[in-house]
Design a protein around this motif. Structure first.
Motif, PDB file in Angstrom:
ATOM      1  N   THR A 109       0.753  -1.370  -0.038  1.00  0.00           N
ATOM      2  CA  THR A 109       0.095   0.007  -0.008  1.00  0.00           C
ATOM      3  C   THR A 109       0.870   1.455  -0.096  1.00  0.00           C
ATOM      4  N   ARG A 110       1.792   1.208   0.424  1.00  0.00           N
ATOM      5  CA  ARG A 110       3.021   2.548   0.495  1.00  0.00           C
ATOM      6  C   ARG A 110       4.479   1.999   0.518  1.00  0.00           C
ATOM      7  N   ILE A 111       5.410   2.676  -0.097  1.00  0.00           N
ATOM      8  CA  ILE A 111       6.723   2.376  -0.066  1.00  0.00           C
ATOM      9  C   ILE A 111       7.438   3.730   0.335  1.00  0.00           C
ATOM     10  N   GLU A 112       8.378   3.964   1.094  1.00  0.00           N
ATOM     11  CA  GLU A 112       9.389   4.684   1.548  1.00  0.00           C
ATOM     12  C   GLU A 112      10.611   4.290   1.444  1.00  0.00           C
ATOM     13  N   LEU A 113      11.468   5.070   0.788  1.00  0.00           N
ATOM     14  CA  LEU A 113      12.967   4.647   0.714  1.00  0.00           C
ATOM     15  C   LEU A 113      13.774   5.789   0.697  1.00  0.00           C
ATOM     16  N   ALA A 114      14.640   5.815   1.701  1.00  0.00           N
ATOM     17  CA  ALA A 114      15.999   6.795   2.229  1.00  0.00           C
ATOM     18  C   ALA A 114      16.924   6.344   1.267  1.00  0.00           C
ATOM     19  N   ARG A 115      17.598   7.479   0.719  1.00  0.00           N
ATOM     20  CA  ARG A 115      18.930   7.657  -0.201  1.00  0.00           C
ATOM     21  C   ARG A 115      18.928   6.425  -1.023  1.00  0.00           C
ATOM     22  N   PRO A 116      18.047   5.975  -1.983  1.00  0.00           N
ATOM     23  CA  PRO A 116      17.692   5.147  -2.745  1.00  0.00           C
ATOM     24  C   PRO A 116      18.602   5.561  -3.886  1.00  0.00           C
ATOM     25  N   ALA A 117      19.461   4.376  -4.609  1.00  0.00           N
ATOM     26  CA  ALA A 117      20.105   4.599  -5.663  1.00  0.00           C
ATOM     27  C   ALA A 117      19.966   3.810  -6.775  1.00  0.00           C
ATOM     28  N   LEU A 118      19.438   4.331  -7.895  1.00  0.00           N
ATOM     29  CA  LEU A 118      19.039   3.464  -9.066  1.00  0.00           C
ATOM     30  C   LEU A 118      20.233   3.407 -10.504  1.00  0.00           C
ATOM     31  N   ASP A 119      20.654   2.458 -10.735  1.00  0.00           N
ATOM     32  CA  ASP A 119      21.788   2.198 -11.730  1.00  0.00           C
ATOM     33  C   ASP A 119      20.952   1.955 -13.114  1.00  0.00           C
ATOM     34  N   LEU A 120      20.746   3.033 -14.151  1.00  0.00           N
ATOM     35  CA  LEU A 120      20.103   2.481 -15.153  1.00  0.00           C
ATOM     36  C   LEU A 120      20.680   1.601 -15.982  1.00  0.00           C
ATOM     37  N   VAL A 138       1.608  -0.405 -13.931  1.00  0.00           N
ATOM     38  CA  VAL A 138       1.720   0.258 -12.796  1.00  0.00           C
ATOM     39  C   VAL A 138       1.247  -0.277 -11.447  1.00  0.00           C
ATOM     40  N   PRO A 139       1.824  -0.332 -10.586  1.00  0.00           N
ATOM     41  CA  PRO A 139       1.232  -0.901  -9.349  1.00  0.00           C
ATOM     42  C   PRO A 139       0.451   0.144  -8.637  1.00  0.00           C
ATOM     43  N   THR A 140      -0.473  -0.436  -7.772  1.00  0.00           N
ATOM     44  CA  THR A 140      -1.258   0.326  -7.117  1.00  0.00           C
ATOM     45  C   THR A 140      -0.818   0.491  -5.642  1.00  0.00           C
ATOM     46  N   LEU A 141      -0.613   1.857  -5.260  1.00  0.00           N
ATOM     47  CA  LEU A 141      -0.232   2.333  -3.934  1.00  0.00           C
ATOM     48  C   LEU A 141      -1.203   3.233  -3.234  1.00  0.00           C
ATOM     49  N   THR A 142      -2.057   2.590  -2.563  1.00  0.00           N
ATOM     50  CA  THR A 142      -3.194   3.417  -2.038  1.00  0.00           C
ATOM     51  C   THR A 142      -2.908   4.479  -1.082  1.00  0.00           C
ATOM     52  N   ARG A 143      -1.479   4.349  -0.507  1.00  0.00           N
ATOM     53  CA  ARG A 143      -0.917   5.403   0.327  1.00  0.00           C
ATOM     54  C   ARG A 143       0.413   6.118  -0.245  1.00  0.00           C
ATOM     55  N   GLY A 144       0.691   5.858  -1.372  1.00  0.00           N
ATOM     56  CA  GLY A 144       1.481   6.389  -2.250  1.00  0.00           C
ATOM     57  C   GLY A 144       3.039   6.022  -1.775  1.00  0.00           C
ATOM     58  N   LEU A 145       3.908   6.890  -2.441  1.00  0.00           N
ATOM     59  CA  LEU A 145       5.374   6.706  -2.404  1.00  0.00           C
ATOM     60  C   LEU A 145       6.036   7.741  -2.081  1.00  0.00           C
ATOM     61  N   GLN A 146       7.092   7.516  -1.096  1.00  0.00           N
ATOM     62  CA  GLN A 146       8.009   8.798  -0.747  1.00  0.00           C
ATOM     63  C   GLN A 146       9.386   8.380  -1.002  1.00  0.00           C
ATOM     64  N   LEU A 147      10.251   9.022  -1.561  1.00  0.00           N
ATOM     65  CA  LEU A 147      11.658   9.105  -2.133  1.00  0.00           C
ATOM     66  C   LEU A 147      12.192  10.215  -1.306  1.00  0.00           C
ATOM     67  N   THR A 148      13.473  10.065  -0.746  1.00  0.00           N
ATOM     68  CA  THR A 148      14.324  11.041  -0.110  1.00  0.00           C
ATOM     69  C   THR A 148      15.721  10.722  -0.390  1.00  0.00           C
ATOM     70  N   ALA A 149      16.444  11.953  -0.729  1.00  0.00           N
ATOM     71  CA  ALA A 149      17.844  11.823  -0.842  1.00  0.00           C
ATOM     72  C   ALA A 149      18.332  10.923  -1.840  1.00  0.00           C
ATOM     73  N   GLY A 150      17.436  10.682  -3.270  1.00  0.00           N
ATOM     74  CA  GLY A 150      17.782   9.556  -4.066  1.00  0.00           C
ATOM     75  C   GLY A 150      18.625  10.028  -5.080  1.00  0.00           C
ATOM     76  N   SER A 163      14.017  14.107  -4.484  1.00  0.00           N
ATOM     77  CA  SER A 163      12.824  13.618  -3.640  1.00  0.00           C
ATOM     78  C   SER A 163      11.498  13.624  -4.389  1.00  0.00           C
ATOM     79  N   VAL A 164      10.805  12.715  -4.011  1.00  0.00           N
ATOM     80  CA  VAL A 164       9.504  12.544  -4.723  1.00  0.00           C
ATOM     81  C   VAL A 164       8.488  12.328  -3.474  1.00  0.00           C
ATOM     82  N   ASP A 165       7.530  12.932  -3.665  1.00  0.00           N
ATOM     83  CA  ASP A 165       6.309  12.631  -2.621  1.00  0.00           C
ATOM     84  C   ASP A 165       5.073  12.686  -3.368  1.00  0.00           C
ATOM     85  N   LEU A 166       4.663  11.332  -3.363  1.00  0.00           N
ATOM     86  CA  LEU A 166       3.458  10.850  -4.298  1.00  0.00           C
ATOM     87  C   LEU A 166       2.275  10.317  -3.267  1.00  0.00           C
TER      88      LEU A 166
END
Length: 383
Positions: A109-120, A138-150, A163-166
């Protein structure tokens, strides 16, 4: 037969309740034992996607407002790959009770990631191994997604401090996120922040961005703001942004302009923009007469097709009525010229300027055609 008074039965009730609570606590602790829960959820997700998902330390869980699994040192990689495609210093995943109790499919229902790093590059390598099962859902996240310092690492560029706050995500429904970050390429950094809205959550959708930031390159440090309406399509081999309308305003020496066009990013980068310069920026060399005394918008066309690091020269056509400039230039050379206040008064362009008349030191020249500059960087020259 003698029965005990009702008032003396309350110790029995308390004893039964205490036993029930102990059994319930034991069952909940067993069902929600962090290591078991983490292994179950990650193994299910990893097996379905052909990935190895691991973590360091001891996972934790919380029960309010719903079951949440907390992981330190998350690592996601393709089996056998040297580099992970995703890491995060901390991950928090919220799950409904049905998933926790194993009574339904794995749902998040929700994902929060601190300092995520994605290698394309690692991501592309994994995607190349996946079966072609049609469009990615696309997944369903009823309570959204939050990324910080990515961080997102691309070929010669990276996104950092992302940072992303969805608040919520559901396929086919509108989605709006507050985004901020820094795009870095070489010595140039573009800071951005603002809301990004998708008309329909998915890999292809109309979008709108309205925000601003700064452009930094050497001594250059200028603010900018922009509003963009377009359509993003991530379903093909290249990511494509069709720009229906772009309004850009920047502090000098950045211009103020409107534009339409298209951007395609894959193994190479292709860019085509056309619009109007609202005015001539103060930080640019002054226009000769008669243009300086009759200010008006300038039409322009900008095009690029080459390496993703912008090392290939760009082409620029600027015109007003019968006056036209056809030019080629290096982006790095142009940025260096914008930084240099006391250097060459002319921009580092190669091209041709044609105009019906031109006033130079009080003299009027008719039918003027002028060749400008040296070849732009990386421009081949004839032997």
């Amino acid at each position: 037969m003698v029965t005990a008074p009702r008032k003396r039965r309350w110790p029995v009730y308390l004893a039964v309740l205490a036993v029930a609570l102990l059994l319930g606590a034991w069952w909940v602790n067993r069902a929600l034992e962090p290591q078991r829960l983490a292994a179950t959820v990650l193994a299910s997700v990893g097996e379905s996607q052909g990935l190895e998902i691991s973590f360091t330390g001891t996972p934790e869980y919380a029960l309010r407002p719903e079951p949440r699994l907390l992981l330190e040192g998350l690592v996601v990689r393709q089996p056998g790959a040297a580099a992970p495609l995703l890491t995060a210093a901390r991950a928090e995943v919220s799950l409904p009770w049905d998933t926790v109790l194993g009574e339904g499919p794995v749902v998040v229902t929700r994902i929060e990631l601190a300092r995520p790093a994605l290698d394309l590059a690692a991501l592309d390598a994994w995607l190349a191994t996946r079966p072609d099962t049609g469009p990615v859902e696309v997944p369903t996240l009823t309570r959204g997604l939050q990324l910080t310092a990515g961080t997102v690492q691309g070929d010669g560029w990276r996104l950092q401090s992302l940072s992303v706050d969805l608040p919520a995500l559901s396929p086919g429904k509108p989605a709006k996120a507050d985004v901020a970050g820094e795009f870095v390429q070489g010595d140039t950094t573009l800071l951005f922040t603002g809301p990004l809205a998708l008309e329909t959550a998915g890999l292809a959708s109309p979008l709108r961005f309205e925000g601003g930031g700064k452009l930094r390159s050497g001594e250059l440090d200028a603010r900018w703001s922009a509003t963009l309406d377009g359509r993003l399509d991530l379903t093909g081999a290249s990511s494509v942004l069709d720009i229906a309308a772009l309004e850009f305003k920047g502090e000098s020496p950045l211009p103020e302009l409107t534009s339409k066009g298209r951007l395609a990013l894959g193994d190479t980068l292709a860019l085509a923009l056309a619009g109007q310069l609202a005015n001539w920026p103060e930080g640019w060399p002054p226009l000769p007469e008669p243009f300086a005394s009759t200010p008006m918008p300038l039409d322009y066309e900008l095009a690029y097709d080459g390496a993703t690091d912008f090392s290939t020269p760009l082409t620029l056509v600027v015109s007003r009525e019968e006056t036209r400039l056809d030019s080629r230039f290096s982006l790095t050379g142009l940025l260096a010229w914008l930084e240099d206040d006391g250097g060459n008064p002319l921009p580092p362009l190669q091209g041709t300027l044609s105009t019906p008349s031109l006033v130079v030191e009080g003299f009027t020249l008719e039918g003027v055609e002028v060749r400008l500059g040296e070849p732009a960087e990386d421009t081949p020259t004839e032997e």
